[in-house]
Scaffold this active site. Structure first.
Site, mmCIF file in Angstrom:
data_model
loop_
_atom_site.group_PDB
_atom_site.id
_atom_site.type_symbol
_atom_site.label_atom_id
_atom_site.label_comp_id
_atom_site.label_asym_id
_atom_site.label_seq_id
_atom_site.Cartn_x
_atom_site.Cartn_y
_atom_site.Cartn_z
ATOM 1 N N TRP A 100 0.825 -1.211 0.000
ATOM 2 C CA TRP A 100 0.000 0.000 0.000
ATOM 3 C C TRP A 100 0.857 1.258 0.000
ATOM 4 O O TRP A 100 0.550 2.225 -0.698
ATOM 5 C CB TRP A 100 -0.984 0.008 1.170
ATOM 6 C CG TRP A 100 -2.006 -1.083 1.071
ATOM 7 C CD1 TRP A 100 -2.212 -2.106 1.955
ATOM 8 C CD2 TRP A 100 -2.977 -1.267 0.016
ATOM 9 N NE1 TRP A 100 -3.234 -2.912 1.515
ATOM 10 C CE2 TRP A 100 -3.713 -2.426 0.338
ATOM 11 C CE3 TRP A 100 -3.274 -0.581 -1.162
ATOM 12 C CZ2 TRP A 100 -4.748 -2.911 -0.478
ATOM 13 C CZ3 TRP A 100 -4.300 -1.061 -1.974
ATOM 14 C CH2 TRP A 100 -5.027 -2.209 -1.630
ATOM 15 N N ASP A 167 -1.618 6.781 6.384
ATOM 16 C CA ASP A 167 -2.654 5.861 5.915
ATOM 17 C C ASP A 167 -2.928 4.894 7.070
ATOM 18 O O ASP A 167 -2.103 4.052 7.391
ATOM 19 C CB ASP A 167 -2.138 5.111 4.678
ATOM 20 C CG ASP A 167 -3.129 4.060 4.173
ATOM 21 O OD1 ASP A 167 -4.200 3.882 4.793
ATOM 22 O OD2 ASP A 167 -2.824 3.413 3.142
ATOM 23 N N LYS A 191 -12.187 -1.602 6.585
ATOM 24 C CA LYS A 191 -11.344 -2.484 7.398
ATOM 25 C C LYS A 191 -11.770 -2.458 8.866
ATOM 26 O O LYS A 191 -11.870 -3.497 9.486
ATOM 27 C CB LYS A 191 -9.870 -2.076 7.283
ATOM 28 C CG LYS A 191 -9.355 -1.953 5.848
ATOM 29 C CD LYS A 191 -8.703 -3.226 5.355
ATOM 30 C CE LYS A 191 -8.502 -3.271 3.842
ATOM 31 N NZ LYS A 191 -7.696 -2.195 3.271
HETATM 32 C C1 LIG Z 1 -7.069 -1.708 1.990
HETATM 33 C C2 LIG Z 1 -6.034 -0.680 2.083
HETATM 34 C C3 LIG Z 1 -5.927 0.368 1.146
HETATM 35 C C4 LIG Z 1 -6.817 0.472 -0.066
HETATM 36 O O1 LIG Z 1 -8.054 0.896 0.261
HETATM 37 P P1 LIG Z 1 -9.183 1.162 -0.855
HETATM 38 O O2 LIG Z 1 -10.275 1.746 -0.038
HETATM 39 O O3 LIG Z 1 -9.514 -0.162 -1.470
HETATM 40 O O4 LIG Z 1 -8.636 2.104 -1.864
HETATM 41 C C5 LIG Z 1 -4.953 1.310 1.354
HETATM 42 N N1 LIG Z 1 -4.113 1.250 2.400
HETATM 43 C C6 LIG Z 1 -4.176 0.262 3.310
HETATM 44 C C7 LIG Z 1 -3.219 0.251 4.445
HETATM 45 C C8 LIG Z 1 -5.142 -0.731 3.183
HETATM 46 O O5 LIG Z 1 -5.205 -1.721 4.098
#
Ligand SMILES: *Cc1c(COP(=O)(O)O)cnc(C)c1O
Length: 354
Positions: A100, A167, A191
Site C-alpha cells: 500500500w 494511511d 477495514k
Molecule cells: C485496503 C487498504 C488500502 C486500499 O483501500 P481502498 O479503499 O480499497 O482504496 C490502502 N491502504 C491500506 C493500508 C489498506 O489496508
C-alpha cells in the site's frame, strides 16, 4: 450458523450494527422512508453526517485541536493522489513498508518529487524500518501505520518537524495513541469502521491552502470542508453504518477499552503461532500487528488437512495475500475473542493430529 470472520477487508462489523443498518434500509427511524431513498440534504441525513464527523473527532481525542473529519469516496487509493495534490509543492518523503505504501508513492510521483526516506523491501516488508532521519525540507512525511498484507505495525512514530500524513486504513480506532501527532489521517472504512464506499479523512486545517497548484474541486480538502463533507452526494449508507460502528465503539468504552480487547486477541493468536511447532510467523516479533496476523505452515503438506479443519470449524477469510502466501488472521475491532479461540483451537488440534 454465523461464521468466524477473519476477512482482511471488507471485514467484520458488530452484529448489532448490521441489524440497525439493515432496519434503516427498510425504514429509517419509523419515518416510512428508507435511509437510502431520502435526500442527503434532509435534516435526517445532515444530522447523521454531523454525528459521524463529531464521533470521529471525539473518539480520536482531537476536539478543539483544529481538525476536521470528512467522509469522502474513492477509497484510500484516491487519498494516495489527493494528499499529494493538496500538500505537495516541492518534495515529499515516504516510508515504504509494503504494497500500500508502494502504491501511495506511485500516485504521488505523478504529482511531484518524492523521496523514499526508508524501506523494508530488502526483507519482503516483514519489519518496520526504524531510526531513520526525516529531512526538515519536506512538504510532508507519509507513513502507513499498519501494513494489512504483511502484518506489521508502527508501534511508535517518527518525530518530524514537517506535517505527518498517515494511511491508517487497517488500524484506525484500534488503539489509544496520540492522534494529534498526525496532521492528516486517512482510512478506507471497510477495514475497521464500516462498509466499503466511504473513506475517512481527518485533517488539521492549518496545513491546507499552501500549494500553488489549482486543485480540481473534487480533490480539494478545503472544498469538502466548506461543504460540510457534502460537496457532492455522499455515500449515505456507508456513512450511516460507519456512524453506527462509532457509536458502538463509544459504548464499548472507546479506544482504550478496544485496545485492551485487541491486545487479548493478539496475545492469544501470536502465542499459538510461536508455541505451535507446525507454524511460523511472518512479521518481525517487535513489529507484529494486532490487526493482521500473518503466518505460514512449516510443512506445506499439511495445508489440505488444515484448510479442511478450518472450514469445518466455520472459520472464514484466513487465506494470506498472494504476495505473502500462507495465512492471515485479521482481528479487527468487531471480531470477538471467541473467534480467535476457535482458530487457535484448530491450530492446536492440527498439532495433536500431526
Ligand atoms: C485496503 C487498504 C488500502 C486500499 O483501500 P481502498 O479503499 O480499497 O482504496 C490502502 N491502504 C491500506 C493500508 C489498506 O489496508
Amino acid at each position: 450458523m454465523k461464521k468466524h470472520n477473519f476477512s482482511a477487508g471488507p471485514s467484520i462489523l458488530p452484529q448489532e450494527v448490521l441489524q440497525q443498518a439493515s432496519q434503516a434500509v427498510i425504514d429509517y427511524n419509523n419515518e416510512g422512508l428508507s435511509l437510502i431513498e431520502i435526500s442527503h440534504r434532509s435534516k435526517a441525513f445532515v444530522d447523521i453526517m454531523e454525528q459521524a464527523r463529531a464521533l470521529v473527532i471525539e473518539l480520536l481525542g482531537l476536539e478543539g485541536k483544529g481538525y476536521k473529519a470528512l467522509f469522502l469516496q474513492g477509497g484510500a487509493s484516491t487519498q494516495f493522489l489527493m494528499t499529494a495534490m493538496n500538500l505537495l509543492e516541492t518534495k515529499a518523503g515516504y516510508v515504504n513498508t509494503g504494497a500500500w505504501s508502494g502504491k501511495a508513492i506511485k500516485e504521488a510521483q505523478k504529482v511531484g518529487n518524492i523521496v523514499e526516506i526508508a524501506s523494508s523491501s530488502d526483507a519482503n516488508f516483514n519489519y518496520i524500518p526504524k531510526g531513520f532521519e526525516v529531512p526538515s525540507d519536506l512538504d510532508y512525511l507519509h507513513i502507513t501505520s499498519n501494513n494489512t498484507i504483511f502484518g506489521t505495525q508502527f508501534k511508535s512514530f517518527p518525530t518530524t518537524s514537517v506535517p505527518l500524513v498517515c494511511d491508517m486504513s487497517s488500524d484506525i480506532f484500534s488503539r489509544a495513541i496520540d492522534y494529534s501527532k498526525f496532521d492528516l489521517i486517512y482510512a478506507g472504512a471497510q477495514k475497521n469502521m464500516g462498509p466499503a464506499g466511504t473513506t475517512l479523512v481527518v485533517v488539521k486545517e492549518d496545513i491546507l491552502g499552501k500549494v500553488t497548484r489549482n486543485i480540481p474541486s473534487i480533490l480539494d480538502y478545503q472544498k469538502h470542508i466548506g461543504a460540510g463533507s457534502m460537496f457532492n452526494t455522499p455515500p449515505v449508507f456507508a456513512v450511516y453504518t460507519s456512524m453506527l460502528t462509532l457509536e458502538w465503539l463509544k459504548k464499548e468504552g472507546g479506544l482504550e477499552a478496544i485496545e485492551k480487547e485487541n491486545e487479548k486477541k493478539a496475545t492469544l493468536m501470536y502465542s499459538e503461532i510461536d508455541l505451535n511447532p507446525l507454524f511460523k510467523g511472518f512479521a518481525a516479533t517487535e513489529d507484529r500487528s494486532p490487526m493482521n496476523a500473518t503466518f505460514n505452515l512449516v510443512n506445506e503438506n499439511l495445508k489440505e488437512t488444515f484448510d479442511t479443519m478450518l472450514k469445518e470449524a466455520g472459520i472464514s477469510g484466513v487465506n494470506g495475500h498472494r504476495s505473502v502466501g500462507g495465512y492471515r488472521a485479521s482481528m479487527y475491532n468487531a471480531l470477538p475473542l471467541a473467534s480467535v479461540q476457535a482458530l487457535v483451537e484448530v491450530m492446536s488440534e492440527l498439532e495433536n493430529k500431526a
